[in-house]
Design a protein around this motif. Structure first.
Motif, PDB file in Angstrom:
ATOM      1  N   GLY A 319       0.721  -1.163  -0.339  1.00  0.00           N
ATOM      2  CA  GLY A 319       0.630  -0.316   0.014  1.00  0.00           C
ATOM      3  C   GLY A 319       0.591   1.139  -0.175  1.00  0.00           C
ATOM      4  O   GLY A 319       1.430   1.146  -0.563  1.00  0.00           O
ATOM      5  N   THR A 320       0.079   2.331   0.394  1.00  0.00           N
ATOM      6  CA  THR A 320       0.912   3.794   0.597  1.00  0.00           C
ATOM      7  C   THR A 320       0.536   4.102   1.344  1.00  0.00           C
ATOM      8  O   THR A 320      -0.962   4.519   2.219  1.00  0.00           O
ATOM      9  CB  THR A 320       0.437   4.751  -1.094  1.00  0.00           C
ATOM     10  OG1 THR A 320      -1.013   4.658  -0.940  1.00  0.00           O
ATOM     11  CG2 THR A 320       0.484   3.971  -2.376  1.00  0.00           C
ATOM     12  N   SER A 321       1.434   4.950   2.071  1.00  0.00           N
ATOM     13  CA  SER A 321       1.822   5.890   3.345  1.00  0.00           C
ATOM     14  C   SER A 321       0.651   7.381   2.550  1.00  0.00           C
ATOM     15  O   SER A 321       1.269   7.617   2.350  1.00  0.00           O
ATOM     16  CB  SER A 321       2.795   6.451   3.820  1.00  0.00           C
ATOM     17  OG  SER A 321       3.188   5.019   4.530  1.00  0.00           O
ATOM     18  N   GLU A 322       0.316   7.921   3.454  1.00  0.00           N
ATOM     19  CA  GLU A 322      -0.384   9.405   3.091  1.00  0.00           C
ATOM     20  C   GLU A 322      -0.588  10.115   4.417  1.00  0.00           C
ATOM     21  O   GLU A 322      -0.046  10.084   5.517  1.00  0.00           O
ATOM     22  CB  GLU A 322      -1.938   8.999   3.360  1.00  0.00           C
ATOM     23  CG  GLU A 322      -2.995   7.168   2.442  1.00  0.00           C
ATOM     24  CD  GLU A 322      -2.450   8.011   0.841  1.00  0.00           C
ATOM     25  OE1 GLU A 322      -2.741   9.122   0.617  1.00  0.00           O
ATOM     26  OE2 GLU A 322      -1.953   7.156  -0.034  1.00  0.00           O
ATOM     27  N   ASP A 323      -0.709  11.094   3.673  1.00  0.00           N
ATOM     28  CA  ASP A 323      -0.047  12.541   4.835  1.00  0.00           C
ATOM     29  C   ASP A 323      -1.234  13.301   5.320  1.00  0.00           C
ATOM     30  O   ASP A 323      -2.352  12.149   4.961  1.00  0.00           O
ATOM     31  CB  ASP A 323       0.582  13.504   4.513  1.00  0.00           C
ATOM     32  CG  ASP A 323      -0.634  14.222   2.658  1.00  0.00           C
ATOM     33  OD1 ASP A 323      -1.306  13.564   2.764  1.00  0.00           O
ATOM     34  OD2 ASP A 323       0.585  14.874   2.349  1.00  0.00           O
ATOM     35  N   GLY A 336      -6.165   7.327  -1.223  1.00  0.00           N
ATOM     36  CA  GLY A 336      -5.755   8.674  -0.608  1.00  0.00           C
ATOM     37  C   GLY A 336      -6.481   8.180   0.598  1.00  0.00           C
ATOM     38  O   GLY A 336      -7.419   7.483   1.206  1.00  0.00           O
ATOM     39  N   GLY A 337      -5.537   9.327   1.497  1.00  0.00           N
ATOM     40  CA  GLY A 337      -6.148   9.861   2.811  1.00  0.00           C
ATOM     41  C   GLY A 337      -5.868  11.147   3.106  1.00  0.00           C
ATOM     42  O   GLY A 337      -4.940  11.384   3.247  1.00  0.00           O
ATOM     43  N   SER A 338      -6.641  11.659   4.896  1.00  0.00           N
ATOM     44  CA  SER A 338      -6.432  12.717   5.008  1.00  0.00           C
ATOM     45  C   SER A 338      -7.387  12.740   6.390  1.00  0.00           C
ATOM     46  O   SER A 338      -8.185  11.756   6.840  1.00  0.00           O
ATOM     47  CB  SER A 338      -6.871  13.563   4.537  1.00  0.00           C
ATOM     48  OG  SER A 338      -8.418  13.577   4.448  1.00  0.00           O
ATOM     49  N   PHE A 339      -6.829  13.836   7.126  1.00  0.00           N
ATOM     50  CA  PHE A 339      -7.406  13.224   8.853  1.00  0.00           C
ATOM     51  C   PHE A 339      -7.628  15.214   8.876  1.00  0.00           C
ATOM     52  O   PHE A 339      -7.003  16.095   8.658  1.00  0.00           O
ATOM     53  CB  PHE A 339      -6.526  13.633   9.975  1.00  0.00           C
ATOM     54  CG  PHE A 339      -6.976  13.521  10.817  1.00  0.00           C
ATOM     55  CD1 PHE A 339      -8.254  12.945  12.148  1.00  0.00           C
ATOM     56  CD2 PHE A 339      -6.123  14.372  12.180  1.00  0.00           C
ATOM     57  CE1 PHE A 339      -8.476  12.785  13.120  1.00  0.00           C
ATOM     58  CE2 PHE A 339      -7.123  14.423  13.202  1.00  0.00           C
ATOM     59  CZ  PHE A 339      -7.614  14.427  13.749  1.00  0.00           C
TER      60      PHE A 339
END
Length: 366
Positions: A319-323, A336-339
């Motif tokens: 997978g991938t690491s997301e900021d 995609g990823g977010s907080f």
């Protein structure tokens, strides 16, 4: 010296149909079964310069019934449906190619076969029924199209027939192959289905005064030649996906035991793993996962990861690491990823049938 010539005359019946083989000339309509064809010949001659004639007897026969039909699926593609859907429709046509008015008995069959363009059958529809298009609009109207057999169909006429059934609520099912089988039945009595036609014996010579029955239908898949019936196939295809998600929480470390058998004490790091699985049969797409960070915990910055599910306790295999923001180069890859300060969001383009994807993030216990 005798001069003799012969003349033929057709008497007391419809003229015989002639199949024209000349290019551009359509074949004539079939002569109706039961038509009497009468033929008488005359011979004229001279005796001593006087013309005389004599007629033969009238040779008579009746046209026999040539039984044929055509059944065809309409649309050329499976009917797309969903789990637990009711009154789902596939559409067919039945054409009477017999030289007489006929009834047709209709059978709604289900077949465990594999057919190119339709797929491989792996489930049965519930309550599969056949209905005739009563108003001729080509659309199934529940409560209107209720007749279950074709009544008094004229030669060369075509009628639409619907197969209607319910889809089981069984995850993982994909394709149900169905068929409409039409059987030629006796016509002549409006409002009632006649008995199935029975062909005259081929071991008995033709009787000129009897309308005999000759089956002329072709063979087909699961259909024998010259049996007075024909079938066509269609399919129902489940286009939905059955998606489930399982969430787990694993303590990664704590400030006392570090990485050796860590416990969920204040200051410990806990990894949440959300595994999204698709039981099929369709592909799930445009998946958005949201998870609010729980009370009494603090999100660990930069801890979001998205990818294929791991095994043996690993949340993600590849997978991938997301900021933590929703912009930038990391948002242009597959995932995609977010907080946003309260909620973690992750995006997955697709999850294929019988596959799974996972999303992970970490929190610290307050």
């Amino acid at each position: 010296m005798y001069r003799i010539k012969f003349n033929n005359a057709l008497l007391g019946g419809a003229a015989l149909s002639v199949a024209m083989s000349i290019s551009g000339v359509a074949q004539a309509q079939q002569t109706p079964a039961g038509t009497s064809v009468n033929n008488q010949a005359t011979v004229s001659y001279e005796v001593g310069g006087t013309t005389q004639s004599v007629s033969s007897n009238v040779a008579t026969f009746v046209v026999d019934k040539k039984v044929n039909l055509a059944v065809a699926e309409v649309g050329g593609a499976p009917t797309q449906t969903a789990l637990n859907a009711t009154d789902q429709v596939t559409t067919f046509t039945v054409t009477n190619l017999t030289n007489a008015v006929q009834d047709f008995r209709l059978e709604a069959d289900q077949q465990s076969v594999s057919i190119p363009l339709l797929g491989t059958d792996n489930f049965n529809m519930n309550n599969l029924r056949a209905f005739v298009d009563s108003n001729g609009n080509g659309t199934y109207d529940a409560g209107v199209d209720t007749q279950t057999y074709i009544d008094e169909l004229a030669p060369d006429a075509t009628v639409t027939v619907f197969l209607v059934g319910n889809v089981p609520n069984t995850p993982g099912i994909e394709t149900a192959i169905v068929s409409l089988n039409a059987i030629v039945a006796t016509g002549g009595s409006s409002g009632a289905l006649g008995a199935d036609l029975v062909a005259s014996s081929t071991l008995v010579a033709d009787s000129p005064s009897t309308v005999e029955i000759v089956f002329a239908d072709d063979t087909g898949l699961l259909d024998q030649p010259r049996n007075g019936q024909q079938r066509a196939f269609d399919a129902y295809h489940i286009s939905t996906a059955v998606v489930t998600m399982v969430k787990s929480a694993t303590v990664i470390s704590d400030p006392v035991n570090f990485l050796v058998n860590p416990h969920a004490i204040p200051g410990a790091v806990v990894e949440y793993c959300m595994k999204v699985s698709n039981a099929g049969p369709g592909t799930a797409s445009n998946i958005v996962l949201t998870d609010a960070v729980p009370a009494n915990s603090t999100f660990v910055p930069g801890s979001i990861a998205v990818g294929t599910s791991g095994t043996l306790g690993a949340c993600i295999l590849l997978g991938t690491s997301e900021d933590d923001n929703a912009t930038g180069a990391d948002e242009t890859d597959l995932y995609g990823g977010s907080f946003d300060g309260t909620t973690v969001r992750a995006t997955l383009p697709t999850v294929a049938p019988l596959a799974s994807m996972s999303v992970a993030f970490r929190v610290t216990i307050n």
